[in-house]
Structure formats: structure tokens, C-alpha cells
Design a protein around this motif. Sequence first.
Motif, PDB file in Angstrom:
ATOM      1  N   LEU A  99       0.627  -1.095  -0.101  1.00 40.86           N
ATOM      2  CA  LEU A  99      -0.013   0.011  -0.032  1.00 40.86           C
ATOM      3  C   LEU A  99       0.806   1.172   0.019  1.00 40.86           C
ATOM      4  O   LEU A  99       0.508   2.183  -0.598  1.00 40.86           O
ATOM      5  CB  LEU A  99      -0.698  -0.177   1.159  1.00 40.86           C
ATOM      6  CG  LEU A  99      -2.300  -0.454   1.018  1.00 40.86           C
ATOM      7  CD1 LEU A  99      -3.207  -0.421   2.312  1.00 40.86           C
ATOM      8  CD2 LEU A  99      -2.805  -0.166   0.094  1.00 40.86           C
ATOM      9  N   LYS A 100       1.814   1.370   0.749  1.00 34.77           N
ATOM     10  CA  LYS A 100       2.460   2.493   0.907  1.00 34.77           C
ATOM     11  C   LYS A 100       4.052   2.510   0.611  1.00 34.77           C
ATOM     12  O   LYS A 100       4.581   3.773   0.250  1.00 34.77           O
ATOM     13  CB  LYS A 100       2.469   3.195   2.427  1.00 34.77           C
ATOM     14  CG  LYS A 100       1.203   2.957   3.120  1.00 34.77           C
ATOM     15  CD  LYS A 100       0.440   4.380   2.600  1.00 34.77           C
ATOM     16  CE  LYS A 100      -0.622   4.527   3.529  1.00 34.77           C
ATOM     17  NZ  LYS A 100      -1.373   5.705   3.112  1.00 34.77           N
ATOM     18  N   ILE A 119      -7.051  -0.674   1.064  1.00 34.84           N
ATOM     19  CA  ILE A 119      -7.235   0.618   1.121  1.00 34.84           C
ATOM     20  C   ILE A 119      -7.927   1.366   2.314  1.00 34.84           C
ATOM     21  O   ILE A 119      -7.485   2.457   2.984  1.00 34.84           O
ATOM     22  CB  ILE A 119      -7.728   1.576  -0.187  1.00 34.84           C
ATOM     23  CG1 ILE A 119      -6.511   1.122  -1.190  1.00 34.84           C
ATOM     24  CG2 ILE A 119      -7.769   2.835   0.048  1.00 34.84           C
ATOM     25  CD1 ILE A 119      -6.525   1.679  -2.491  1.00 34.84           C
ATOM     26  N   ASP A 122      -5.136   2.032   7.183  1.00 38.97           N
ATOM     27  CA  ASP A 122      -4.230   3.192   7.180  1.00 38.97           C
ATOM     28  C   ASP A 122      -3.156   2.781   8.325  1.00 38.97           C
ATOM     29  O   ASP A 122      -3.587   1.871   9.257  1.00 38.97           O
ATOM     30  CB  ASP A 122      -4.774   4.526   7.226  1.00 38.97           C
ATOM     31  CG  ASP A 122      -3.938   5.614   6.711  1.00 38.97           C
ATOM     32  OD1 ASP A 122      -2.707   4.908   6.441  1.00 38.97           O
ATOM     33  OD2 ASP A 122      -4.177   6.667   6.450  1.00 38.97           O
ATOM     34  N   GLU A 124      -0.164   4.518  11.164  1.00 35.62           N
ATOM     35  CA  GLU A 124       0.675   5.782  11.439  1.00 35.62           C
ATOM     36  C   GLU A 124       1.946   5.198  12.242  1.00 35.62           C
ATOM     37  O   GLU A 124       1.626   4.261  13.163  1.00 35.62           O
ATOM     38  CB  GLU A 124      -0.341   6.437  12.452  1.00 35.62           C
ATOM     39  CG  GLU A 124      -1.185   7.298  11.884  1.00 35.62           C
ATOM     40  CD  GLU A 124      -2.101   8.154  12.860  1.00 35.62           C
ATOM     41  OE1 GLU A 124      -1.877   8.094  14.008  1.00 35.62           O
ATOM     42  OE2 GLU A 124      -3.027   9.002  12.444  1.00 35.62           O
ATOM     43  N   ILE A 134      -2.212   0.553  13.103  1.00 37.49           N
ATOM     44  CA  ILE A 134      -2.714  -0.071  11.987  1.00 37.49           C
ATOM     45  C   ILE A 134      -4.210  -0.148  12.165  1.00 37.49           C
ATOM     46  O   ILE A 134      -4.744  -0.922  13.077  1.00 37.49           O
ATOM     47  CB  ILE A 134      -2.271  -1.356  11.258  1.00 37.49           C
ATOM     48  CG1 ILE A 134      -0.666  -1.023  11.261  1.00 37.49           C
ATOM     49  CG2 ILE A 134      -2.825  -1.686  10.090  1.00 37.49           C
ATOM     50  CD1 ILE A 134      -0.158  -2.786  11.073  1.00 37.49           C
ATOM     51  N   ASP A 136      -8.478   0.439  10.744  1.00 33.95           N
ATOM     52  CA  ASP A 136      -9.543   0.707   9.605  1.00 33.95           C
ATOM     53  C   ASP A 136     -10.491   1.547   9.802  1.00 33.95           C
ATOM     54  O   ASP A 136     -11.223   1.617  10.676  1.00 33.95           O
ATOM     55  CB  ASP A 136     -10.317  -0.780   9.452  1.00 33.95           C
ATOM     56  CG  ASP A 136     -11.322  -0.739   8.341  1.00 33.95           C
ATOM     57  OD1 ASP A 136     -11.620   0.409   7.776  1.00 33.95           O
ATOM     58  OD2 ASP A 136     -11.809  -1.694   7.866  1.00 33.95           O
TER      59      ASP A 136
END
Length: 166
Positions: A99-100, A119, A122, A124, A134, A136
Amino acid sequence: MMPMDVERRIVEVSLREHDENLAGILIFGSYNNSNFFQGTSDIDTLYYFKNEIDFSSAIKRLRNLLSDINLSIQNAETIDGVEKRIYEEGSWTTWITILKGSRAIYSTNEFSKMKNKYIGFDFEYDGISDVLSIFDFNKPIKESIEFNEYLNIDLGKNGEIVGLEI
């Protein structure tokens, strides 16, 4: 050779070798940032296929065909295989890289559908407290479980994992 020419060549050679079975090629590492030095740095890639093949032979052949650009294939597997590693084995590093931490230079509809499943999540990283979160965004948290000071898991209304802090 210009970056677009390198990427085009990787895709063309890969498609010539694997035609309808190739699902996606991701590039990550120094090639995607200012740490790449043409002629000395390698080009780190991940290959994804629709069906099983002899991955070892495929990697060896592609490396030989693209040896002049210093292609490095870090992993090759099926779309089903990577989904299994992410969902069943909990390979968050694979998820983050897809993804990143990478960029697709080739992608079929099958690969895009697989990638789009993730997707909603996400992540941080808080470097001060050294915590990776991590989560949703689309699912509310019903319950948080603290296993120890290094692992917290957030569960949704049906008991599914919607967040993880490590």
C-alpha cells in the motif's frame, strides 16, 4: 537509460515471459527515492501472478534477461498467496509495502482489486513512543484488548480485527 525506459523494459520483458499470468509488478526501495544511483543501486521489485508457476525459475530467468539494469526480485507469488500471508498469517509488513512502500509499474484488474481491499486500512508510526498503529477508518471499535504493553488489538462489532498497535 531514463527511469520510464527502465520501467517500460521491465514490464515488456516480464509480459513477454509471463503474458496472461502476470498480475502486478511493484517497485520499492531506493529506486523510488533520491537514494538510487544508476549503475550501482539495484531495482527492488515484487512480482505477483494470477496462477502458480515455478517461481524460482521465473525469478532466475527475469534476472538474467534484465541483468543490465540490476533487477532485484525480492518476492514472487500469486495474488491468492499474498492475500493468505496478509489475512491468515498477519504479515503487516507485506501489507504496508504493497500500500505505502511501493509503486505499481504494471497492474491488472485482478491485482488492483486485491490492492483496493486494503485501502480502508491506514497506518501511523509514532517515532517518539515507537508505536505502529494500523487501523480501519470504516469500522467502529467495539472492544480494545491490551495483551501487554507492546500489543493492543481493536475488535469490531462482529469480532473482526479493525485496529492493531504494536
